[in-house]
Design an enzyme around this catalytic site. Sequence first.
Site, short mmCIF file in Angstrom:
data_model
loop_
_atom_site.label_atom_id
_atom_site.label_comp_id
_atom_site.label_asym_id
_atom_site.label_seq_id
_atom_site.Cartn_x
_atom_site.Cartn_y
_atom_site.Cartn_z
N SER A 201 -20.94 139.41 9.07
CA SER A 201 -20.44 138.29 8.29
C SER A 201 -19.54 138.76 7.15
CB SER A 201 -21.61 137.45 7.78
OG SER A 201 -21.20 136.13 7.54
N ASP A 307 -21.54 130.23 17.01
CA ASP A 307 -21.60 130.47 15.56
C ASP A 307 -20.88 129.33 14.84
OD1 ASP A 307 -21.54 131.41 12.94
OD2 ASP A 307 -21.08 133.47 13.52
N HIS A 338 -25.13 132.46 14.34
CA HIS A 338 -24.78 133.51 13.39
C HIS A 338 -25.88 134.56 13.35
CE1 HIS A 338 -22.02 134.68 10.20
NE2 HIS A 338 -23.01 134.82 9.35
#
Length: 652
Positions: A201, A307, A338
């Site tokens: 991320s 995601d 995610h």
Amino acid sequence: MPIPVRRMRFMTWRSLATAAVAALMAALLVPVAAHGAPRESAPVYSYENAIRESVWVDTGLDGDSDGKNDRVAVDIVRPRELARQGRKVPVIMDASPYYSCCGRGNESQKKTYDANGHVVQMPLFYDNYFVPRGYAFVGVDLAGTDRSDGCVDVGGRSDIQSAKAVVDWLNGRAKGYTTRTGPATAKAGWTNGRTGMIGKSWDGTIANGVAATGVKGLKTVVPISAISSWYDYYFAKGAPLYDSGPDWLSDYVDSPDARAKCAAVQRKLVDQAPRTGDWTSLWTERDYVKDAAKVRASVFLVHGMQDLNVRTKNFGQWWDALSKHGVERKIWLSQTGHVDPFDFRRGAWVDTLHRWFDHELLGYDNGIDHEPMADIERHPDQWATSTVWPPRTTSATTLRPGTGAQPGVGTLGLRGKPGTETFTDDPKLSETDWAANVDRPTPDKAGFATGPLTHDLRLSGSSKVTVTATPTTSTAHLSAVLVDLGPDTVRDYAGSGEGITTLTDRTCWGPSTAGDSSCYQVTEAARTDVDYTVLSRGWADLGNYASDHGVPLTPGTAYTITLDLAATDHVVPKGHRLALIVAGTDKDLIDPPSSTPTLTLDLSRTSARVPLVGGAEAFSRATAGSTAAPAASVLDGVRDPGTALRVPGASR
């Protein structure tokens, strides 16, 4: 391979002192040709006795405007035996804003320190696993976080320079200090400068951004669920994806010291990121895709195809740009949201990552560069490979909607049927509502579907949907989704685990110490049975039809706009149908406009460009001899995904 906890209790890691073992250790880090081409680094160095130290690297910036260059904290764990031999080691690095505020990984681990300020717990398994194999692991606190100076600027110059300066220091081009404020310098004479960056991320986003600078010494990056352009994290062609901007995110991770000093940076993040969705210079600075030509590092990219935090347009456009410039690359695509691959395919991930770093950082000829480029999850825990990705036979194919026997329930094929369809935006409804009722006339959407396919049809890459719509109000948002209509068992990406369930048992990935365990909770796939699967999505503010600056619409005027749909790789099986749905606000995935428009679609000027393996010929074959669609019924899918996180990667 994992080491069960009960076995770990009986394992001890002693100093390796004999001449034979020392010779083995030395051999593991020499060039490939010198000692019979080793294929895998082995865990022969002590983790318990590893050197643990901290350095503060000068970024060359004064982001907090205190009259001094910012220094970022760099925590290092490296093999003591190799330091004693004077042997230099490569570096695996994770630069993160989350080490103190929020934690890393499924168990939200934070850095901990001893009384001397040396790191005790380094989050995640990287140090436990790779330091015994002859690597150094480096954890960098981004500027404005934890023990670093400066300000968080959410993917801008300060964020990227925080990590780039460390790569420069590792290669002898930047200054490092033994303390945050003192004059004593520290040099990285223990490393050969070969650096690989990894992270999920925001961390992976920093890896992308540093790679896009072309910095020398960065040999590979492993971005997991990472952003490639921060505009595309916050907006989709003017449509806001979240109800806040980067100023909220900066404040979320700022250290107390940064909050006291960084008001000017915060103000810039507000003023230059207007909620209108207009493109500004702030977004240009945070667009790494435009600099893909500068990338020297190889890229091993991982992303969940469901995601809804860092949405998959980010990986699709980055991959396409890297491909255009011939960057060495590899990709894993899962059915999760995610989620880190450590938590959806743990054993295969650690093994593959190990071989990737051995190849890219140690130069081992282990064959990973000759393996299939892509691993794609077709069903929970069932994976397929592609030699290249997308496959070479993939071709963008234009599919056209047509009117059907009932309003809003139309056809999808190579030739459309002229006409119009009308729907009214309903911000209370989402893609799950539209797909569930795709075969039924409802006032909130227009749906178009093929008949049941007679052959499998594979989509691989990014799609575009061009819509010509006439609104009744001066503002309007649009959504377009591609849907696989047919029963399947999928990962429950809309659940709290976004496709995984965390269990109580643990597996271990390297040696542990009293303060840093290598043992992590096991996970398994969270499955759910569905009647349909949304496989790709895209959104836009119709006011952005002509440029990246939105304008008020004139009611009664037709506007044409192209929506960029998220990258994916999905097989619509024989017997299923492929559908395109066009609607207004996608509840919780984009914010609604200020009005509630009714929109009329001109089907003769509406189409989808879909990346089909085999192109139009494959579509013709898959739809030839198709029988009538089943009777209309309400279909069951995943639950409403709900409000997406505004924080890229602060949990799981």
